[in-house]
Design a protein around this motif. Sequence first.
Motif, PDB file in Angstrom:
ATOM      1  N   PHE A  57      -2.452 -35.098  -9.841  1.00 13.70           N
ATOM      2  CA  PHE A  57      -2.735 -35.920  -8.740  1.00 13.70           C
ATOM      3  C   PHE A  57      -2.441 -37.336  -8.923  1.00 13.70           C
ATOM      4  CE2 PHE A  57      -6.195 -32.716  -7.536  1.00 13.70           C
ATOM      5  CZ  PHE A  57      -6.126 -32.692  -6.172  1.00 13.70           C
ATOM      6  N   VAL A  58      -1.878 -38.008  -7.756  1.00 12.48           N
ATOM      7  CA  VAL A  58      -1.779 -39.423  -8.082  1.00 12.48           C
ATOM      8  C   VAL A  58      -3.331 -40.047  -8.120  1.00 12.48           C
ATOM      9  CG1 VAL A  58      -1.207 -41.607  -6.870  1.00 12.48           C
ATOM     10  CG2 VAL A  58       0.256 -39.636  -6.608  1.00 12.48           C
TER      11      VAL A  58
ATOM     12  N   ASP B  16      -0.415 -35.711  -2.530  1.00  9.64           N
ATOM     13  CA  ASP B  16      -2.052 -35.566  -2.906  1.00  9.64           C
ATOM     14  C   ASP B  16      -2.444 -36.318  -4.063  1.00  9.64           C
ATOM     15  OD1 ASP B  16      -1.731 -33.391  -1.495  1.00  9.64           O
ATOM     16  OD2 ASP B  16      -1.711 -31.976  -2.972  1.00  9.64           O
ATOM     17  N   PHE B  17      -3.666 -37.188  -3.493  1.00  6.98           N
ATOM     18  CA  PHE B  17      -4.180 -38.088  -4.579  1.00  6.98           C
ATOM     19  C   PHE B  17      -5.795 -38.132  -4.687  1.00  6.98           C
ATOM     20  CE2 PHE B  17      -5.781 -41.302  -1.545  1.00  6.98           C
ATOM     21  CZ  PHE B  17      -5.179 -40.974  -0.374  1.00  6.98           C
ATOM     22  N   ALA B  18      -6.280 -38.643  -5.762  1.00  4.98           N
ATOM     23  CA  ALA B  18      -7.831 -38.521  -5.899  1.00  4.98           C
ATOM     24  C   ALA B  18      -8.366 -40.041  -6.130  1.00  4.98           C
ATOM     25  CB  ALA B  18      -7.912 -37.697  -7.127  1.00  4.98           C
TER      26      ALA B  18
ATOM     27  N   THR C  10       4.611 -42.587 -17.311  1.00  3.13           N
ATOM     28  CA  THR C  10       4.134 -42.288 -15.911  1.00  3.13           C
ATOM     29  C   THR C  10       3.960 -43.732 -15.246  1.00  3.13           C
ATOM     30  OG1 THR C  10       2.929 -40.536 -16.702  1.00  3.13           O
ATOM     31  CG2 THR C  10       2.485 -41.470 -14.382  1.00  3.13           C
ATOM     32  N   VAL C  11       4.337 -43.745 -14.058  1.00  3.40           N
ATOM     33  CA  VAL C  11       4.653 -45.054 -13.083  1.00  3.40           C
ATOM     34  C   VAL C  11       3.333 -45.316 -12.695  1.00  3.40           C
ATOM     35  CG1 VAL C  11       5.638 -46.371 -11.220  1.00  3.40           C
ATOM     36  CG2 VAL C  11       7.176 -44.680 -12.629  1.00  3.40           C
ATOM     37  N   CYS C  12       2.715 -46.574 -12.917  1.00  5.60           N
ATOM     38  CA  CYS C  12       1.582 -46.978 -12.551  1.00  5.60           C
ATOM     39  C   CYS C  12       1.581 -48.329 -11.899  1.00  5.60           C
ATOM     40  CB  CYS C  12       0.435 -47.045 -13.822  1.00  5.60           C
ATOM     41  SG  CYS C  12       0.317 -45.766 -14.574  1.00  5.60           S
TER      42      CYS C  12
ATOM     43  N   ILE D 271      -2.455 -44.711 -10.553  1.00  3.31           N
ATOM     44  CA  ILE D 271      -1.378 -43.905 -11.545  1.00  3.31           C
ATOM     45  C   ILE D 271      -0.620 -42.838 -10.900  1.00  3.31           C
ATOM     46  CG2 ILE D 271      -1.917 -42.439 -13.735  1.00  3.31           C
ATOM     47  CD1 ILE D 271      -4.696 -44.475 -13.291  1.00  3.31           C
ATOM     48  N   GLY D 272       0.588 -42.729 -11.241  1.00  2.00           N
ATOM     49  CA  GLY D 272       1.448 -41.958 -10.348  1.00  2.00           C
ATOM     50  C   GLY D 272       1.222 -40.582 -10.860  1.00  2.00           C
TER      51      GLY D 272
END
Length: 244
Positions: free
Chosen positions: A155-156, A127-129, A186-188, A222-223
């Motif tokens: 959310f990603v 799920d992502f925003a 956090t992996v970005c 942004i992960g």
Amino acid sequence: MGKVYVIGLGPGAEKEMTYQASTALEKSEVIIGYTVYTGLIRERFPDKKYLSTPMRQEVVRCEMAMDEAMKGRTVAMVCSGDAGIYGMAGLLYEMGQGYPEVELEVVPGITAANGGAAVLGAPLMHDFAVISLSDLLTPWEKIEKRIRGAAMADFVICLYNPSSRKRADYLKKACEYILEYQSPDTVCGYVRNIGREGEDAHILTLSELKDTEVDMFTTVYIGNSQTRNVDGKMVTPRGYRLEE
Ligand code: SAH
């Protein structure tokens, strides 16, 4: 009466253009859009009539499209990415109420979010925003609330319009809100000029992203808490188990 196609050209307006977009452009007599985008398609469709307006003249540009259609022409209003994602499709439908004779058709395109995701790896597997940092049409308080809400719900997050001359510190602020809920590790990632010349991608941590300057031709990712750097690719696990 005429018709207006609202066409998303994909991020680079070349290799990611869909077959449907290309066919709609072929059928159109008039092509309207920012010079940057029409410039990219002019070589392929040299015999069309081209109209354009400067940046920020969205309403004028839509009126132009409607006026051409009222003359009985088939018009293509072109946008980068997808025309229904921070593009012109909504405005044309709103204005279309004043032009009931004009037919509108939206032709979908690859949006920057999934164009850039393919360059970075697979960051949008869960799920992502999608949030735009532009406060030209949206109050910053609302943007801030949405960033916090998305970060809180893990959310990603994919950021459009991450910067401009007047908004140099917006990405930094966005990262600070996210850091209230997510780890600095956090992996970005971010991708500049997706599908265009000089395409450039980077993977970094959230704390590094906070102090990074990007421009308006960049999309930022942004992960979530599960996102990993897998051999230099940004990957958000879907949850499948890998058997040993
Ligand atoms: N309708 C477009 C979005 C327009 S908003 C779409 O669906 O993609 C403009 C923002 O989109 C830019 O500030 C940037 O964040 C992103 N964007 C659009 N094209 C891009 C590209 N080729 N490379 C990187 N980012 C892009």
